[in-house]
Write a protein that holds these residues in place. Sequence first.
Motif, PDB file in Angstrom:
ATOM      1  N   ALA A 249       0.835  -1.198   0.000  1.00  0.00           N
ATOM      2  CA  ALA A 249       0.000   0.000   0.000  1.00  0.00           C
ATOM      3  C   ALA A 249       0.874   1.253   0.000  1.00  0.00           C
ATOM      4  O   ALA A 249       0.552   2.248  -0.679  1.00  0.00           O
ATOM      5  CB  ALA A 249      -0.913  -0.004   1.226  1.00  0.00           C
ATOM      6  N   PHE A 250       1.984   1.221   0.727  1.00  0.00           N
ATOM      7  CA  PHE A 250       2.920   2.350   0.769  1.00  0.00           C
ATOM      8  C   PHE A 250       3.503   2.619  -0.614  1.00  0.00           C
ATOM      9  O   PHE A 250       3.550   3.765  -1.073  1.00  0.00           O
ATOM     10  CB  PHE A 250       4.029   2.047   1.777  1.00  0.00           C
ATOM     11  CG  PHE A 250       5.111   3.076   1.846  1.00  0.00           C
ATOM     12  CD1 PHE A 250       4.913   4.263   2.537  1.00  0.00           C
ATOM     13  CD2 PHE A 250       6.338   2.860   1.237  1.00  0.00           C
ATOM     14  CE1 PHE A 250       5.920   5.223   2.610  1.00  0.00           C
ATOM     15  CE2 PHE A 250       7.346   3.805   1.304  1.00  0.00           C
ATOM     16  CZ  PHE A 250       7.138   4.987   1.992  1.00  0.00           C
ATOM     17  N   GLY A 254       2.722   5.690  -3.448  1.00  0.00           N
ATOM     18  CA  GLY A 254       3.826   6.455  -4.012  1.00  0.00           C
ATOM     19  C   GLY A 254       3.910   6.392  -5.525  1.00  0.00           C
ATOM     20  O   GLY A 254       4.847   6.933  -6.115  1.00  0.00           O
ATOM     21  N   GLY A 255       2.955   5.714  -6.146  1.00  0.00           N
ATOM     22  CA  GLY A 255       2.910   5.679  -7.603  1.00  0.00           C
ATOM     23  C   GLY A 255       3.452   4.425  -8.244  1.00  0.00           C
ATOM     24  O   GLY A 255       3.560   4.362  -9.478  1.00  0.00           O
ATOM     25  N   ALA A 256       3.785   3.414  -7.458  1.00  0.00           N
ATOM     26  CA  ALA A 256       4.303   2.170  -8.038  1.00  0.00           C
ATOM     27  C   ALA A 256       3.215   1.478  -8.849  1.00  0.00           C
ATOM     28  O   ALA A 256       2.071   1.358  -8.401  1.00  0.00           O
ATOM     29  CB  ALA A 256       4.809   1.242  -6.939  1.00  0.00           C
ATOM     30  N   GLY A 257       3.582   1.009 -10.035  1.00  0.00           N
ATOM     31  CA  GLY A 257       2.635   0.322 -10.895  1.00  0.00           C
ATOM     32  C   GLY A 257       2.639  -1.172 -10.662  1.00  0.00           C
ATOM     33  O   GLY A 257       3.395  -1.703  -9.838  1.00  0.00           O
ATOM     34  N   LEU A 378       1.527   6.496   5.951  1.00  0.00           N
ATOM     35  CA  LEU A 378       2.202   5.237   6.272  1.00  0.00           C
ATOM     36  C   LEU A 378       3.684   5.409   6.564  1.00  0.00           C
ATOM     37  O   LEU A 378       4.304   4.523   7.158  1.00  0.00           O
ATOM     38  CB  LEU A 378       2.023   4.253   5.112  1.00  0.00           C
ATOM     39  CG  LEU A 378       0.654   3.576   5.019  1.00  0.00           C
ATOM     40  CD1 LEU A 378       0.520   2.818   3.706  1.00  0.00           C
ATOM     41  CD2 LEU A 378       0.440   2.631   6.200  1.00  0.00           C
ATOM     42  N   THR A 379       4.257   6.537   6.157  1.00  0.00           N
ATOM     43  CA  THR A 379       5.688   6.748   6.395  1.00  0.00           C
ATOM     44  C   THR A 379       6.011   6.665   7.880  1.00  0.00           C
ATOM     45  O   THR A 379       6.962   5.984   8.288  1.00  0.00           O
ATOM     46  CB  THR A 379       6.133   8.113   5.845  1.00  0.00           C
ATOM     47  OG1 THR A 379       5.898   8.153   4.431  1.00  0.00           O
ATOM     48  CG2 THR A 379       7.619   8.351   6.111  1.00  0.00           C
ATOM     49  N   MET A 380       5.235   7.343   8.710  1.00  0.00           N
ATOM     50  CA  MET A 380       5.498   7.330  10.143  1.00  0.00           C
ATOM     51  C   MET A 380       5.268   5.952  10.739  1.00  0.00           C
ATOM     52  O   MET A 380       6.057   5.473  11.549  1.00  0.00           O
ATOM     53  CB  MET A 380       4.614   8.365  10.851  1.00  0.00           C
ATOM     54  CG  MET A 380       4.821   8.423  12.371  1.00  0.00           C
ATOM     55  SD  MET A 380       6.554   8.810  12.809  1.00  0.00           S
ATOM     56  CE  MET A 380       6.653  10.516  12.227  1.00  0.00           C
ATOM     57  N   GLY A 381       4.184   5.292  10.340  1.00  0.00           N
ATOM     58  CA  GLY A 381       3.904   3.964  10.877  1.00  0.00           C
ATOM     59  C   GLY A 381       4.991   2.970  10.546  1.00  0.00           C
ATOM     60  O   GLY A 381       5.417   2.181  11.397  1.00  0.00           O
ATOM     61  N   LEU A 382       5.466   2.976   9.308  1.00  0.00           N
ATOM     62  CA  LEU A 382       6.525   2.052   8.911  1.00  0.00           C
ATOM     63  C   LEU A 382       7.856   2.422   9.563  1.00  0.00           C
ATOM     64  O   LEU A 382       8.677   1.547   9.851  1.00  0.00           O
ATOM     65  CB  LEU A 382       6.664   2.040   7.391  1.00  0.00           C
ATOM     66  CG  LEU A 382       5.491   1.403   6.634  1.00  0.00           C
ATOM     67  CD1 LEU A 382       5.667   1.554   5.126  1.00  0.00           C
ATOM     68  CD2 LEU A 382       5.360  -0.075   6.996  1.00  0.00           C
ATOM     69  N   ALA A 383       8.075   3.711   9.808  1.00  0.00           N
ATOM     70  CA  ALA A 383       9.299   4.122  10.504  1.00  0.00           C
ATOM     71  C   ALA A 383       9.306   3.596  11.933  1.00  0.00           C
ATOM     72  O   ALA A 383      10.353   3.140  12.442  1.00  0.00           O
ATOM     73  CB  ALA A 383       9.411   5.648  10.492  1.00  0.00           C
ATOM     74  N   VAL A 384       8.156   3.654  12.593  1.00  0.00           N
ATOM     75  CA  VAL A 384       8.062   3.123  13.957  1.00  0.00           C
ATOM     76  C   VAL A 384       8.328   1.616  13.958  1.00  0.00           C
ATOM     77  O   VAL A 384       9.045   1.103  14.826  1.00  0.00           O
ATOM     78  CB  VAL A 384       6.681   3.432  14.560  1.00  0.00           C
ATOM     79  CG1 VAL A 384       6.485   2.683  15.881  1.00  0.00           C
ATOM     80  CG2 VAL A 384       6.533   4.934  14.786  1.00  0.00           C
TER      81      VAL A 384
END
Length: 415
Positions: A249-250, A254-257, A378-384
């Motif tokens: 999902a992250f 971010g635009g990944a196809g 999701l950036t903060m959640g994945l960083a944690v």
Amino acid sequence: MSASSTDDTRSGNEGARDRTVTIVLGLALGPAVVLGLARFAYALLLPSMRAELSWSLSTAGAMNSANAVGYLVGAIASASLARRFGTRRSFLAALGITVVSLLLTAASADTAILLMLRALAGVTGAIAFITGAGLVAQLAAGQVTHKPALLLGIYFAGGGAGIVVSGLSIPVLLAYLSPTTGWRWGWILLGVIGLAALIPSWRATRMTHEPPPQPHHDRRWPARHFVAILSSYGLFGVGYIAYMTFIVAFLHDGGAGATEIVIFWGLLGAASIIGAFFWVRPISRLPRAHGLAVILATLAAGALLPLISRSIPFTMASAILFGGSFLAVVTAVTSVTRRSLPPHHWTPAIATLTVVFAMGQIIGPVLTGAISEGSSGLTMGLAVSAGLLIVAGLVALAQRSVDTAQSQQIPIAEG
């Protein structure tokens, strides 16, 4: 001994070796289904499900937490079920119900029903994984043609094979379907793949023998000496499942196809298969839980790379580092248990480790989803979650050596 007798012995050993590998490969389809398809492939279908069902990130995380709650229940119940119905029957029945749960997930858009189906897949998935591992351990005991660690490595690598299969099929399927309703066909495809895996798994199970009953005496193990590794394993459960739940999902946000997702997920799965064997030597040579610490440090590095940059080189490096390390954590915990405890303490020790790990898996998706509801996403959640993996590695370094009776047999730590 004559040359012909030597040739006959060699031929017999090679035949036994090939037969054993064939059996383990069939049993490894269990982790392929219950881990690669029923647990991890959810990440591939999450963007489509969120689009149609209007889920918040907390709801999306709760789905995998429900799966983890089911896993906890299944882990607790697996030993008693195996004693009552037999290990082989429990493995096949649980594997079959897991496949049915995949198919049923496509039939409803009701959040409550989906939560129950995710929980059911967790219950039966844990039972299938644990009982299948018990059958492999039985095959590994007393092996003269294979090292037990190799057979266990093949079994654990089944989860990576499931990741590869789902990564090569689900994004391609979604690319040709509606971005919203495509998730239903995705679950159907996973169920069909699971059905195909049942036949070779059934054949392999028929070629195994029931493991001997566990002794009932002296089941109290010295848990106070293993607080560090218990804590580390629990933190790993929180951190790794957050990445496996939300990374697609992250990248999608971010635009990944579809092509990039296919390559990323397939690379992650392939790396997990290779990593199951790559880490065997470092784990066996490093003292105490230092091998576990090194693996967790590698895992954290892989989790941090996409947060530094969403460019293709960084995301693919993340797939290699994370994929090549997360299944090896199970092997590392198993190794510490084997070296530190006598055989009659392995069962209660691994049961406790499994419960702690499952509790971490319950917390991880909900915690990450809740943290990610803010402006940082999701950036903060994945960083944690990456930070928790770093802490887990540091905690593992605090594990002290424990001198107890040794054995050449191999215990199983559930992943």
